[in-house]
Enzyme design. Sequence first.
Site, PDB file in Angstrom:
ATOM      1  N   GLN A 182      75.580  71.337 102.369  1.00  0.00           N
ATOM      2  CA  GLN A 182      75.512  72.108 101.134  1.00  0.00           C
ATOM      3  C   GLN A 182      75.691  71.225  99.909  1.00  0.00           C
ATOM      4  O   GLN A 182      75.284  71.580  98.815  1.00  0.00           O
ATOM      5  CB  GLN A 182      76.580  73.198 101.132  1.00  0.00           C
ATOM      6  CG  GLN A 182      76.350  74.278 102.171  1.00  0.00           C
ATOM      7  CD  GLN A 182      77.514  75.249 102.237  1.00  0.00           C
ATOM      8  OE1 GLN A 182      78.333  75.301 101.325  1.00  0.00           O
ATOM      9  NE2 GLN A 182      77.596  76.011 103.320  1.00  0.00           N
ATOM     10  N   CYS A 183      76.304  70.082 100.073  1.00  0.00           N
ATOM     11  CA  CYS A 183      76.568  69.176  98.957  1.00  0.00           C
ATOM     12  C   CYS A 183      75.691  67.928  99.070  1.00  0.00           C
ATOM     13  O   CYS A 183      75.334  67.506 100.171  1.00  0.00           O
ATOM     14  CB  CYS A 183      78.037  68.759  98.919  1.00  0.00           C
ATOM     15  SG  CYS A 183      79.176  70.145  98.789  1.00  0.00           S
ATOM     16  N   THR A 184      75.388  67.342  97.923  1.00  0.00           N
ATOM     17  CA  THR A 184      74.686  66.068  97.925  1.00  0.00           C
ATOM     18  C   THR A 184      75.734  64.975  98.116  1.00  0.00           C
ATOM     19  O   THR A 184      76.437  64.600  97.176  1.00  0.00           O
ATOM     20  CB  THR A 184      73.932  65.857  96.603  1.00  0.00           C
ATOM     21  OG1 THR A 184      73.068  66.973  96.402  1.00  0.00           O
ATOM     22  CG2 THR A 184      73.117  64.577  96.656  1.00  0.00           C
ATOM     23  N   VAL A 185      75.847  64.478  99.336  1.00  0.00           N
ATOM     24  CA  VAL A 185      76.877  63.495  99.665  1.00  0.00           C
ATOM     25  C   VAL A 185      76.300  62.103  99.421  1.00  0.00           C
ATOM     26  O   VAL A 185      75.449  61.625 100.173  1.00  0.00           O
ATOM     27  CB  VAL A 185      77.343  63.646 101.130  1.00  0.00           C
ATOM     28  CG1 VAL A 185      78.437  62.635 101.438  1.00  0.00           C
ATOM     29  CG2 VAL A 185      77.821  65.072 101.377  1.00  0.00           C
TER      30      VAL A 185
END
Length: 689
Positions: free
Chosen positions: A551-554
């Site tokens: 869900q996050c841009t890591v």
Amino acid sequence: MLLQFHPWASAVEASFWQILTQRKMDVFKLDDSPKSILGYYATGQQVRVPGKDTTVAMPARLCLGTGAFPESPHVDHNTLNRIPAFSFPAPGLVKNTNTIEDFKALDKTALFKMVVDQIWQDITSGAALQDPALLNKFLLLTFADLKKFKFFYWFAFPALLSEPSWTTDTMRDIGDVWSPELVEQLRLQVDQYRQTYPSSQAGFFLIKESQGQVSVARLQDWDTFTAGSTEDQITVGFADPSSLDHNPGWPLRNLLALIQYQWKVTKARILCFREVPGKQDIGASKFFTAQLPSYVPLTECPKAVGWEKNAQGKLGPRVADLAPLMDPTRLADTAVDLNLKLMRWRLLPDLQLEKIQGTKCLLLGAGTLGCYVARSLLGWGVRNITFVDNAKVSFSNPVRQPLFEFEDCLEGGKDKAETAAASLRKVYPGVNAVGHSMSIPMPGHPVSDQNIEAAQRDVAKLEELFREHDAIFLLMDSRESRWLPTLLGAKMQKIVINAALGFDTFLVMRHGVGQDREYHESHGSTGLGCYFCNDIVAPTDSLSDRTLDQQCTVTRPGLSAIASAMAVEMMVSLLHHPEGIRAPADKADNDDERAQEVFGSALGLLPHQIRGFLSRFKNLLISGQAYDRCTACSNAVLTEYEQEGFGFLMKVFQDAKYLEDVTGLTKMKEESEDLDMEWEEDSEEDDMM
């Protein structure tokens, strides 16, 4: 002949008025009592006229700058030592009135007399011997119109009159009186004197020449320094702001009053000390003898003169209209423009700053990439920046997204787009920054019946924003969110810059106008592709049922700043290419000097795609051609959009595979599968033989 003097000319830096404004607002407020200030002056100089064998005498300037207001209420030695090198202090008083009526109604005679009395008291008490800079005391009357940034001001430089007046013989160059050896000795002695004593002493000194030796001392050392010396061996020196050949500067007037009162002198040998700063040259200094025709003891304060004339040569105040400089927003504009213009003046004459400044930029995404892109755009002087984002500021954002603060996360978080725009205006008030909190409909994300009107409004707003802007940055998290902006950019032939991040990799690319076949055929070029031209499938829903890490841009923290900077630099380079959005891709190596001659952009290489690998600190320049079955920019998609408008978009939102049907990808896949089946059947027959 009568001794005549070169009067002061005030020289007030714009920064002084800005500091006066700050003091008025934050410190003085309604207090209009006189306040201590500090001016300074340098010795007089004559400037050679370019191309001619003549010189021009510079005015005797008393200056006020950024250091005019001392930190303490009184001008002390520490304050005096803050003046510029090779200059001399002049303490003064400023009285700033609250209204223009108060300024006009001031009792100028009483104020002038107050300063004259202070100078006379300093002379009679001996304070001027201990601190000769007090002889230069001046008065400044001001009114600051802070709404219009106009400043009314009037200087007075009080000088005591002598009755009868002093007379003089001819002023002679120091080189005509002393040998070069004595002149050099004097220069060294004065330098040593200035290093030994505070700057308040530096502008006035005693000189003794005896048996080929020169020595320098303070005025307060008169009795011991002159003991046993003849009148011709003693000289009174002062730092002379005058550059005239026959007239000394204004500070000598009060110096003569001092030596007349303190030592009953009726005849004095005077040195007008004039030096070229930093050149170790005092050859312009002058010698002359000042003399009183008849001696009259000074028992009370003499009369004085000293009001400065205005630009018309009359006694009256001056006006400084600094509206273009004093408005902080305008100051910021000037500073930003100056930094960029220095690049053009010194390094790149072809830099088109006006074109960059006039480019209206639309940033789709106000996250990490959006924040960094916006800051880089500001650095290039871009004045119009619009954000689009539907998220709110969360607690994890501020540390990586420089346009947000901790307070923006409270109470559920502020809207990202509006907050980023507001923050940008705080950074630089001259920017027209706007934020729109809205969603971008995406392929494969079905729109329910109750949300159709909202989706239609979002599409209409996005179309409007595309028409209003020149360059669009795609800075979103998901792949499918870039589809509609890519379609609109291709349809309206806008500059589209795409930036996408992985953990330690990034992609920065510019979209071409790949389907403009007539143009490319006529120019012998190949159309460049968009973000989706390498795909043979339609973009689908990649957001549902994702784990936390999905869900996050890591990414590595520094990656977004690198990619954002490259995205902005790519846009600026593209603006400088004569073919604009249709510019071909440069593939030359940065180290290839011969390639520098053929770059289309004045700023150098203009690649199509930059693929960066932070794990190896390496970038690859890649070029990709337009794909005639692209799901975002192909003619088939553009035609469907043009004919059906929102109806076409709704079909795509409901089922992304509709794009594959429109572009022919579905048929191509079926044909490919048929070929695979035939190949497999042939292989089985071969095995049986």
